[in-house]
Design a protein around this motif. Structure first.
Motif, PDB file in Angstrom:
ATOM      1  N   GLY A 382     -21.791 -25.440  28.208  1.00 44.10           N
ATOM      2  CA  GLY A 382     -21.700 -27.374  27.615  1.00 44.10           C
ATOM      3  C   GLY A 382     -21.061 -27.829  28.986  1.00 44.10           C
ATOM      4  O   GLY A 382     -21.277 -26.923  30.334  1.00 44.10           O
ATOM      5  N   GLU A 383     -20.086 -28.587  29.197  1.00 42.19           N
ATOM      6  CA  GLU A 383     -19.587 -29.205  30.134  1.00 42.19           C
ATOM      7  C   GLU A 383     -18.504 -28.784  30.281  1.00 42.19           C
ATOM      8  O   GLU A 383     -17.194 -28.768  29.735  1.00 42.19           O
ATOM      9  N   GLU A 384     -18.084 -28.723  31.785  1.00 47.31           N
ATOM     10  CA  GLU A 384     -17.479 -28.336  31.955  1.00 47.31           C
ATOM     11  C   GLU A 384     -15.821 -29.642  32.386  1.00 47.31           C
ATOM     12  O   GLU A 384     -16.418 -30.286  32.211  1.00 47.31           O
ATOM     13  N   ASN A 385     -14.789 -28.377  31.269  1.00 46.06           N
ATOM     14  CA  ASN A 385     -13.862 -29.658  31.494  1.00 46.06           C
ATOM     15  C   ASN A 385     -13.760 -30.821  29.550  1.00 46.06           C
ATOM     16  O   ASN A 385     -12.391 -31.194  29.703  1.00 46.06           O
ATOM     17  N   VAL A 386     -14.771 -30.062  29.866  1.00 47.33           N
ATOM     18  CA  VAL A 386     -14.877 -30.423  28.430  1.00 47.33           C
ATOM     19  C   VAL A 386     -15.236 -30.153  26.802  1.00 47.33           C
ATOM     20  O   VAL A 386     -14.333 -29.815  26.146  1.00 47.33           O
TER      21      VAL A 386
END
Length: 530
Positions: A382-386
Motif C-alpha cells: 500500500g501507500e506509505e504513511n497511509v
C-alpha cells in the motif's frame, strides 16, 4: 497438470477448481486514491504515444467495498494504468467457478490475453487444447527483469514446461506453507488437557470439548472442530494421501484416491461425524460460513484451516476477548507424522492466449517486467504513511481496518512478485495494538509449525494426458457421492465398502489404462522429476 484436446473441452468446463501465495525494497510510489493524486514514479511519457492495452484475468473473491469501486475499476487499477507501460483491462472470474468461466470465455473467443490459475493441471489442459501458446522465445527476446529472475529461481523452470516448451510464467511463493491447525489453549487449560499430538489424542480432546462445557455457558452447544475448505485435505494428509495426487508405491505410480491409506482418512472423518465432533450440517455448508461462525462466536475449539487465519482470529477475540486460539502442530497417525498440505514452489501460472500477436506479447512481457520490478511492492504493502510506515527498515502496518478495506483486494493484481515471508519480521510489520502484536507472534509460530513436517509429494506434479483428464472429470463427482455416503450414512456403507466402490468406479471408467499411461509417463520423465 494439464488437460487436453478440444474433445474434452465440455468435460473440463464442468470440472471444479482444485483446492487448493519477504519483503521487497522500500516503495516510494503512492496509489492514486483521488483525482490529481501523484505518485513517485513518473508515468510513461506522452511523447511515446498511446500505451498498448492488454487484458488479464483475475479472481473475484467479493472483497471490494462498494465505495472502493469494482474489481475492474478502483484505486489500484487506476494506479496500475498510470504507472505501468501498458493499460490493463482486468477480467474478473468468480473464484470458485474460475475454470468453467474461463473455459466459456475461451470457447466464445472472448478470453483475456493473459490467463492465470494456481492449478498447473489447468494450464496443461489449455496448452493441449491450443488455447495458449509457447512463450519461451518471447521471454528470451523481450524480457529483462523476469528473465533474470528466472535464472535466480531455476526450481521454477520444470513447472513452466509443457510438452517440451515454456507455456507459462510463475514466481516463487512467499512460502510453500498452506494449511494449518489451530486450538483453543484456554479451553485446554480450563479442562486440564494437553495439546494433542496423535489422531487418537485429537479425537479425545474433541470429545472433551463437546461434553465438558468448555465455554462455560451450561449448555451442550459446542461443536469441537470447525471446518474450512482446507479440512478435507487435512484429513487426508494425516494419513499420507490426497485424493488428487499420484504416489510412488514400490516403483509404481498409484492414484491417491485408490490407496489403502485413503480408507483410513475416510474412517477418521466418519468417526468425527458420527460422534458429533464436526458440524452435522457440513455437507450443505459449502462456503463454510456456518463453520466459520462456529469458530468466531466461540463455539468451536479446534480449527482445520490455513496456517494464517488473521481475519477469523480477529473476529473471535472481538466476540470473546479471553479466547486464546493458538497454532497446533500436525498430529501423527499410524503412518507417522506428515506435514499438512504444502504447495509446490511456483505460485500462480500465467499463460498467454494463443490469439495474441507478437506485438501484444511484447507489451504483456513489458508489463510483467514492470510488475516484478516496481508494481508488486505497492500493491502488496500500500501507500506509505497511509497503510504502513517504515520502522527500522520494515514496513509496519498502521490501520488494520483501512488495510482490510482499501488494500486487501489489491493482492489480486500482481501476477508476479519477489517476496519471501520471514516470521521474525511479523511483529515489526504488524500494527502496534495488542491484538495485532499478539497475532503477529502466533502467525510466526504457525508458519514455523506448518513447515516443520514435510508434506508428502512423491512427484512434483501430476502426469497430464487426455485420458486422465477425462477420467478425473467423470470420476471426481462419483467419488464425492460415495465418500459422502460413507461419512454421513451411518451403517449404510463402511469405509472398506466405500473403498471397494471407489476402486470399482475407477476401474469401470478406465482406471487401469490410465494407470498404465501414468506409469509410462513416470518411467519416461523420472529423471526430470527430482
Amino acid at each position: 497438470m494439464k488437460h487436453a484436446g478440444k474433445a474434452v473441452l465440455a468435460a473440463t468446463m464442468a470440472m471444479t477448481m482444485l483446492a487448493a501465495c519477504g519483503d521487497g525494497g522500500s516503495s516510494k510510489e503512492q496509489p492514486s486514491g483521488s483525482p490529481g493524486a501523484s505518485s513517485g514514479a513518473a508515468s510513461p511519457s506522452a511523447s511515446a504515444g498511446p500505451k498498448k492495452e492488454i487484458s488479464v484475468s483475475m479472481f473475484d473473491r467479493g472483497t471490494v467495498a462498494t465505495d472502493e469501486g469494482t474489481y475492474e475499476s478502483n484505486r489500484w487499477t487506476k494506479w496500475i494504468n498510470e504507472k505501468a507501460p501498458v493499460n490493463v483491462k482486468w477480467v474478473p472470474v468468480t473464484r470458485n467457478q474460475a475454470q468453467p468461466k474461463l473455459n466459456a470465455l475461451i470457447a466464445s473467443g472472448e478470453a483475456p490475453d493473459l490467463i492465470w490459475e494456481y492449478d498447473r493441471n489447468y494450464i496443461s489442459q489449455l496448452a493441449n487444447q491450443g488455447a495458449i501458446q509457447p512463450i519461451g522465445d518471447y521471454i528470451e527476446k523481450y524480457s529483462t527483469t523476469y528473465k533474470a529472475y528466472l535464472e535466480k529461481h531455476p526450481e521454477l523452470k520444470p513447472y513452466l514446461n509443457f510438452n517440451g516448451q515454456v507455456y507459462a510464467i510463475s514466481f516463487a511463493r512467499e512460502t510453500v506453507a498452506n494449511h494449518g491447525m489451530w486450538i483453543r489453549q484456554d479451553w485446554l487449560d480450563k479442562l486440564g488437557l494437553k495439546a494433542p499430538t496423535t489422531v487418537e489424542e485429537l479425537i479425545e480432546v474433541a470429545r472433551k470439548f463437546k461434553d465438558a462445557d468448555p465455554d462455560g455457558n451450561g449448555k451442550p452447544d459446542t461443536v469441537p472442530i470447525a471446518l474450512s475448505n482446507a479440512s478435507s485435505s487435512i484429513y487426508r494428509s494425516l494419513f499420507f494421501t490426497s485424493e488428487n495426487q499420484w504416489y510412488v508405491e514400490d516403483g509404481k505410480l498409484k492414484f491417491g484416491r485408490t490407496l489403502d491409506r485413503y480408507a483410513d482418512s475416510l474412517a477418521f472423518q466418519k468417526q468425527l461425524f458420527d460422534e458429533g465432533l464436526i458440524d452435522k450440517e457440513y455437507i450443505t455448508d459449502t462456503n463454510f460460513q456456518r463453520s466459520t461462525q462456529l469458530l468466531t462466536t466461540g463455539k468451536a475449539g479446534i480449527y482445520l484451516g490455513n496456517w494464517d487465519i488473521e481475519a477469523q482470529y480477529r473476529e473471535l477475540v472481538k466476540n470473546d476477548p479471553k479466547a486464546q486460539m493458538v497454532p497446533l502442530e500436525s498430529v501423527s497417525s499410524k503412518y507417522g507424522k506428515s506435514g499438512l498440505y504444502q504447495e509446490a514452489p511456483p505460485s500462480i501460472f500465467t499463460a498467454f492466449n494463443s490469439k495474441m500477436k507478437e506485438e501484444q506479447i511484447k507489451s504483456a512481457i513489458q508489463f510483467i517486467d514492470w510488475m516484478l520490478k516496481d508494481g508488486w511492492v505497492t500493491l502488496k504493502y500500500g501507500e506509505e504513511n497511509v497503510h504502513f510506515k517504515m520502522v527500522d527498515g520494515v514496513r509496519q502496518k498502521t490501520d488494520q481496518e483501512k488495510i482490510k478495506k482499501e488494500l486487501a483486494y489489491a493482492l489480486e493484481y500482481p501476477i508476479v512478485m519477489d517476496s519471501v515471508l520471514k516470521p521474525e519480521q511479523f511483529p515489526a510489520m504488524a500494527a502496534k495494538d495488542e491484538i495485532s502484536q499478539t497475532y503477529a507472534k502466533l502467525r510466526g509460530t504457525s508458519l514455523e509449525l506448518a513447515l516443520k513436517n514435510k508434506y508428502r509429494r512423491d512427484i512434483p506434479f501430476s502426469p497430464d494426458f487426455p485420458e486422465l483428464t477425462q477420467l478425473i472429470a467423470t470420476f471426481n463427482p462419483i467419488a464425492q457421492q460415495i465418500e459422502a455416503k460413507v461419512i454421513t450414512g451411518g451403517k449404510s456403507m463402511s469405509p472398506e465398502e466405500g473403498m471397494n466402490e471407489l476402486r470399482k468406479e475407477w476401474k469401470r471408467l478406465g482406471g487401469d489404462n490410465v494407470e498404465k499411461l501414468a506409469q509410462e509417463w513416470y518411467d519416461k520423465n523420472k529423471s526430470n522429476l527430482k
